[in-house]
Design an enzyme around this catalytic site. Structure first.
Site, PDB file in Angstrom:
ATOM      1  N   LYS A  87      39.255  52.080 -53.677  1.00  0.00           N
ATOM      2  CA  LYS A  87      37.820  51.988 -53.383  1.00  0.00           C
ATOM      3  C   LYS A  87      37.616  51.017 -52.222  1.00  0.00           C
ATOM      4  O   LYS A  87      38.101  49.882 -52.263  1.00  0.00           O
ATOM      5  CB  LYS A  87      37.098  51.511 -54.644  1.00  0.00           C
ATOM      6  CG  LYS A  87      35.632  51.853 -54.704  1.00  0.00           C
ATOM      7  CD  LYS A  87      35.096  51.534 -56.089  1.00  0.00           C
ATOM      8  CE  LYS A  87      33.626  51.780 -56.216  1.00  0.00           C
ATOM      9  NZ  LYS A  87      33.095  51.296 -57.491  1.00  0.00           N
ATOM     10  N   ILE A  88      36.900  51.477 -51.212  1.00  0.00           N
ATOM     11  CA  ILE A  88      36.796  50.732 -49.955  1.00  0.00           C
ATOM     12  C   ILE A  88      35.336  50.676 -49.512  1.00  0.00           C
ATOM     13  O   ILE A  88      34.651  51.707 -49.513  1.00  0.00           O
ATOM     14  CB  ILE A  88      37.661  51.434 -48.879  1.00  0.00           C
ATOM     15  CG1 ILE A  88      39.115  51.373 -49.335  1.00  0.00           C
ATOM     16  CG2 ILE A  88      37.446  50.852 -47.499  1.00  0.00           C
ATOM     17  CD1 ILE A  88      40.131  51.637 -48.299  1.00  0.00           C
TER      18      ILE A  88
END
Ligand code: G3P
Length: 218
Positions: A87-88
């Site tokens: 997750k970015i």
């Protein structure tokens, strides 16, 4: 519509699995901290424990905010388990990191999405998922579910394979709206999923059925 559980809490995850309605898990650094998980070893162990419980994507968020840090963290997280989705955040270096990781076959979830433009950049960089935050837009008097609908339509008419995870969902009304919009995935706390069961006519109907039965069956 798929349901992901928005928590790293193993007890909540185990309970949700018993209902058979959970397709994956999302987490974020605030939820990790709230769970009392401190230090990389403990946090990564929790991700592995979750992956061993849930047969579906598990989003684990990077802490770095620069490109090098994000790709290093992303590769490390992805090596924990095949179901990890990195997750970015949707920032400049994040978009570059998504491009790098997706080219290596690592799944990514681009988070903190508040506009269709942010979602478009993430999808073009190769994100597997984008996470628009519904409740936080509602909090500032903007229509969070409208954003989700715009992104779902955009991905559909431009034929992107990126899936939409509606996040920051706080009510059954949010979930009902997501169903209407054809959202791919909704990530929700367990309490909100269970609240879908509530209806006064269900309670009243069940009471009447049992009262009628017991009137003649003592
Ligand atoms: O997945 C993102 C979500 O956990 C954020 O929810 O309620 O903190 O806005 P909330």
């Amino acid at each position: 519509m798929k349901f992901f559980l928005d928590t790293p809490d193993l007890n909540k995850i185990k309970e949700a699995i018993e209902y058979g309605v959970i397709d994956g898990i999302t987490t974020n650094p605030s939820l990790i901290a709230k769970e009392g998980l401190i230090g990389e070893d403990n946090i990564y162990k929790r991700y592995m424990d979750i992956c061993n419980l849930v047969d579906g994507p598990v989003s684990a968020e990077v802490i770095s905010t620069n490109y090098k840090g994000m790709i290093e963290e992303g590769e490390k997280l992805a090596s924990l388990h095949k179901n990890i989705v990195v997750k970015i955040p949707v920032i400049k270096d994040g978009i570059k990191a998504i491009k790098y990781l997706s080219a290596k076959g690592i799944k990514t979830n681009c988070t903190l999405i508040f506009t269709p433009g942010q979602a478009l950049l993430a999808a073009k960089a190769g994100a597997s998922y984008v996470s628009p935050f519904v409740g936080r837009l509602d909090d500032i008097s903007q229509d969070g579910t409208k954003l989700v609908g715009q992104i779902v339509n955009m991905f559909s008419y431009y034929n992107f394979s990126t899936q939409v995870i509606a996040a920051s969902l706080r009510s059954t009304l949010h979930i009902a709206k997501c169903i209407e919009l054809g959202v791919h995935i909704a990530t929700i706390p367990l309490e909100t999923i269970l609240a879908l069961l509530n209806h006064p006519l269900t309670q009243a109907g069940l009471k009447q059925f049992l009262d009628d039965y017991h009137k003649v069956n003592n």
